[in-house]
Design a protein around this motif. Structure first.
Motif, PDB file in Angstrom:
ATOM      1  N   LEU A  29       0.762  -1.347   0.214  1.00  0.00           N
ATOM      2  CA  LEU A  29      -0.044  -0.005   0.074  1.00  0.00           C
ATOM      3  C   LEU A  29       0.767   1.304  -0.087  1.00  0.00           C
ATOM      4  CD1 LEU A  29      -2.701   1.438   0.261  1.00  0.00           C
ATOM      5  CD2 LEU A  29      -2.465   1.091   2.798  1.00  0.00           C
ATOM      6  N   ALA A  30       2.010   1.230   0.899  1.00  0.00           N
ATOM      7  CA  ALA A  30       2.700   2.509   0.919  1.00  0.00           C
ATOM      8  C   ALA A  30       3.486   2.673  -0.496  1.00  0.00           C
ATOM      9  CB  ALA A  30       3.698   2.329   1.629  1.00  0.00           C
ATOM     10  N   LYS A  31       3.714   1.847  -1.233  1.00  0.00           N
ATOM     11  CA  LYS A  31       4.309   1.898  -2.661  1.00  0.00           C
ATOM     12  C   LYS A  31       3.204   2.510  -3.524  1.00  0.00           C
ATOM     13  CE  LYS A  31       7.063   1.200  -6.218  1.00  0.00           C
ATOM     14  NZ  LYS A  31       8.230   2.166  -6.633  1.00  0.00           N
ATOM     15  N   ALA A  32       2.071   2.207  -3.499  1.00  0.00           N
ATOM     16  CA  ALA A  32       1.149   2.568  -4.394  1.00  0.00           C
ATOM     17  C   ALA A  32       0.740   3.984  -4.083  1.00  0.00           C
ATOM     18  CB  ALA A  32      -0.447   1.897  -4.042  1.00  0.00           C
ATOM     19  N   LEU A  33       0.702   4.351  -2.803  1.00  0.00           N
ATOM     20  CA  LEU A  33       0.498   5.866  -2.200  1.00  0.00           C
ATOM     21  C   LEU A  33       1.730   6.749  -2.932  1.00  0.00           C
ATOM     22  CD1 LEU A  33      -1.155   5.433   1.248  1.00  0.00           C
ATOM     23  CD2 LEU A  33      -2.310   6.575  -0.755  1.00  0.00           C
ATOM     24  N   GLN A  34       2.990   6.342  -2.680  1.00  0.00           N
ATOM     25  CA  GLN A  34       3.861   7.067  -2.842  1.00  0.00           C
ATOM     26  C   GLN A  34       4.090   7.347  -4.400  1.00  0.00           C
ATOM     27  OE1 GLN A  34       7.693   4.788  -2.074  1.00  0.00           O
ATOM     28  NE2 GLN A  34       8.950   6.487  -2.118  1.00  0.00           N
ATOM     29  N   ASP A  35       3.937   6.144  -5.321  1.00  0.00           N
ATOM     30  CA  ASP A  35       3.849   6.411  -6.667  1.00  0.00           C
ATOM     31  C   ASP A  35       2.740   7.450  -7.197  1.00  0.00           C
ATOM     32  OD1 ASP A  35       5.987   4.325  -6.851  1.00  0.00           O
ATOM     33  OD2 ASP A  35       4.656   2.696  -7.577  1.00  0.00           O
ATOM     34  N   ALA A  36       1.633   7.419  -6.659  1.00  0.00           N
ATOM     35  CA  ALA A  36       0.546   8.230  -6.911  1.00  0.00           C
ATOM     36  C   ALA A  36       0.718   9.774  -6.432  1.00  0.00           C
ATOM     37  CB  ALA A  36      -0.615   7.661  -6.220  1.00  0.00           C
ATOM     38  N   CYS A  37       1.660   9.872  -5.423  1.00  0.00           N
ATOM     39  CA  CYS A  37       2.011  11.151  -5.095  1.00  0.00           C
ATOM     40  C   CYS A  37       3.026  11.858  -6.160  1.00  0.00           C
ATOM     41  CB  CYS A  37       2.769  11.086  -3.451  1.00  0.00           C
ATOM     42  SG  CYS A  37       1.427  11.011  -2.295  1.00  0.00           S
ATOM     43  N   ALA A  38       3.976  10.800  -6.437  1.00  0.00           N
ATOM     44  CA  ALA A  38       4.898  11.310  -7.493  1.00  0.00           C
ATOM     45  C   ALA A  38       4.190  11.630  -8.803  1.00  0.00           C
ATOM     46  CB  ALA A  38       6.060  10.268  -7.544  1.00  0.00           C
ATOM     47  N   ALA A  39       3.394  10.975  -9.083  1.00  0.00           N
ATOM     48  CA  ALA A  39       2.740  11.032 -10.350  1.00  0.00           C
ATOM     49  C   ALA A  39       1.887  12.339 -10.613  1.00  0.00           C
ATOM     50  CB  ALA A  39       1.814  10.028 -10.822  1.00  0.00           C
ATOM     51  N   ALA A  40       1.218  12.560  -9.288  1.00  0.00           N
ATOM     52  CA  ALA A  40       0.527  13.817  -9.149  1.00  0.00           C
ATOM     53  C   ALA A  40       1.247  15.088  -9.193  1.00  0.00           C
ATOM     54  CB  ALA A  40      -0.425  13.926  -7.777  1.00  0.00           C
ATOM     55  N   GLN A  41       2.560  15.090  -8.530  1.00  0.00           N
ATOM     56  CA  GLN A  41       3.295  16.156  -8.484  1.00  0.00           C
ATOM     57  C   GLN A  41       3.979  16.495 -10.148  1.00  0.00           C
ATOM     58  OE1 GLN A  41       5.811  14.241  -5.252  1.00  0.00           O
ATOM     59  NE2 GLN A  41       5.817  16.448  -4.733  1.00  0.00           N
ATOM     60  N   MET A  42       4.319  15.432 -10.734  1.00  0.00           N
ATOM     61  CA  MET A  42       4.537  15.369 -12.084  1.00  0.00           C
ATOM     62  C   MET A  42       3.727  15.911 -13.189  1.00  0.00           C
ATOM     63  SD  MET A  42       5.809  12.539 -14.824  1.00  0.00           S
ATOM     64  CE  MET A  42       7.066  11.792 -13.833  1.00  0.00           C
ATOM     65  N   PHE A  43       2.433  15.590 -12.838  1.00  0.00           N
ATOM     66  CA  PHE A  43       1.525  16.202 -13.964  1.00  0.00           C
ATOM     67  C   PHE A  43       1.008  17.477 -13.468  1.00  0.00           C
ATOM     68  CE2 PHE A  43      -3.173  16.897 -14.891  1.00  0.00           C
ATOM     69  CZ  PHE A  43      -3.210  16.428 -16.162  1.00  0.00           C
ATOM     70  N   TYR A  44       0.938  18.144 -12.231  1.00  0.00           N
ATOM     71  CA  TYR A  44       0.397  19.157 -11.957  1.00  0.00           C
ATOM     72  C   TYR A  44       1.605  20.053 -11.805  1.00  0.00           C
ATOM     73  CZ  TYR A  44      -4.493  17.592 -11.168  1.00  0.00           C
ATOM     74  OH  TYR A  44      -5.639  17.092 -11.393  1.00  0.00           O
ATOM     75  N   SER A  45       2.740  19.534 -12.003  1.00  0.00           N
ATOM     76  CA  SER A  45       3.894  20.670 -11.624  1.00  0.00           C
ATOM     77  C   SER A  45       4.096  20.924 -10.188  1.00  0.00           C
ATOM     78  CB  SER A  45       4.263  21.763 -12.733  1.00  0.00           C
ATOM     79  OG  SER A  45       4.437  20.950 -13.975  1.00  0.00           O
ATOM     80  N   LEU A  46       3.716  20.339  -9.284  1.00  0.00           N
ATOM     81  CA  LEU A  46       3.620  20.675  -7.833  1.00  0.00           C
ATOM     82  C   LEU A  46       5.030  20.867  -7.292  1.00  0.00           C
ATOM     83  CD1 LEU A  46       0.721  18.193  -6.609  1.00  0.00           C
ATOM     84  CD2 LEU A  46       0.560  20.831  -7.289  1.00  0.00           C
TER      85      LEU A  46
END
Length: 298
Positions: free
Chosen positions: A281-298
């Motif tokens: 679960l931690a990996k799924a959340l970590q990957d999704a955080c990184a993806a969101a940061q990439m998409f939205y340029s956070l």
């Protein structure tokens, strides 16, 4: 266990003691959530049981209902200070498709803090024929031209009459490829499709992200049978978690949430994604955080 965690996407360095798991909700409706909860300060972002297991460190509001478009978003808490500005396909009749709304939408998309255009797109359930279908395409054209001009990624609502349908997706691609470069980032909000639809998008655009929402928890009739296969096979850097709050509350979670979903729902979505991808679960959340940061340029 807890750890000191710097908030992803924060506009300034922050350090808090947080639960070990953190998440970014890539898509929710702050205006509707505030209205349904009587919570204009969006404190309900943190409400409900998973707050003890996971902290939402960023949630991206999509302002896509013309009657609820904000005059500005400067009052938003830091957790929701980066926003997407859209025009929902349910609002495509002549009441909404007006010159005044078109001008207002353009102005809103130019505001500081706007990090994407959307949600916007085609909905063959709500606008199956006639004027609504035609206006949905006009709104999508306007939105994609703004996204191209301002170099903003797009959040796409693309809903066919069934989860296995591809007509809406095929038409959406046709309209977008006339406005956007192949490398333009596109986020398929609330993706419930199969491998064929995914292939169509990837054939045309190089930076396609998909959002997995609580629809994935609502039974086989709500999603394509191949959705687990799509999730298992996609590059994790292209996979987002979204609550679509206050909507899409599964019946199984109503005893915990009551009548209104909140961004913490992504905890349960992440559990399903982790199962399909066969990762912790931690990996799924970590990957999704990184993806969101990439998409939205956070």
């Amino acid at each position: 266990p807890v750890q000191t965690t710097a908030l992803p996407g924060s506009t300034r360095p922050m350090s808090h003691t947080l639960p070990q798991l953190v998440g970014i909700d890539a898509h929710f409706h702050a205006d509707k959530l505030a209205k349904m909860t009587g919570d204009p300060l969006l404190k309900s972002i943190h409400r409900t049981p998973p707050v003890q297991k996971m902290t939402i460190v960023k949630a991206i509001p999509s302002y896509c209902w013309p009657t609820l478009w904000p005059t500005d978003t400067s009052h938003n808490p830091e957790i929701a200070d980066k926003v997407a500005m859209g025009w929902h396909p349910a609002c495509a009749d002549a009441t909404y498709w007006t010159r005044a709304n078109k001008l207002k939408f353009l102005q809103l998309c130019s505001q500081p803090g706007v990090v994407a255009v959307g949600e916007v797109g085609l909905d063959y359930v709500r606008g199956a024929t006639g004027e609504a279908r035609f206006n949905q395409e006009l709104i999508l054209g306007l939105s994609s031209s703004i996204a191209a001009e301002k170099k903003l990624p797009m959040v796409i609502h693309c809903r066919d009459t069934t989860p296995t349908g591809i007509a809406a997706g095929r038409r959406c691609i046709q309209l977008l490829q006339g406005q956007l470069a192949p490398e333009h980032p596109i986020y398929l909000h609330c993706f419930v499709g199969g491998t064929r639809l995914m292939h169509l998008w990837n054939q045309t655009f190089k930076n396609v992200f998909i959002g997995i929402s609580p629809a994935a928890l609502m039974g086989k009739n709500k999603v394509h049978p191949e959705l687990p296969q799509v999730v298992a096979g996609i590059d994790p850097a292209r996979l987002l978690l979204e609550s679509d709050a206050p909507y899409l509350l599964p019946n199984s979670l109503r005893p915990r949430y009551g009548k209104v979903a909140t961004p913490t729902l992504i905890y349960y979505v992440a559990e399903q994604v982790a199962t399909w991808r066969k990762v912790p679960l931690a990996k799924a959340l970590q990957d999704a955080c990184a993806a969101a940061q990439m998409f939205y340029s956070l």
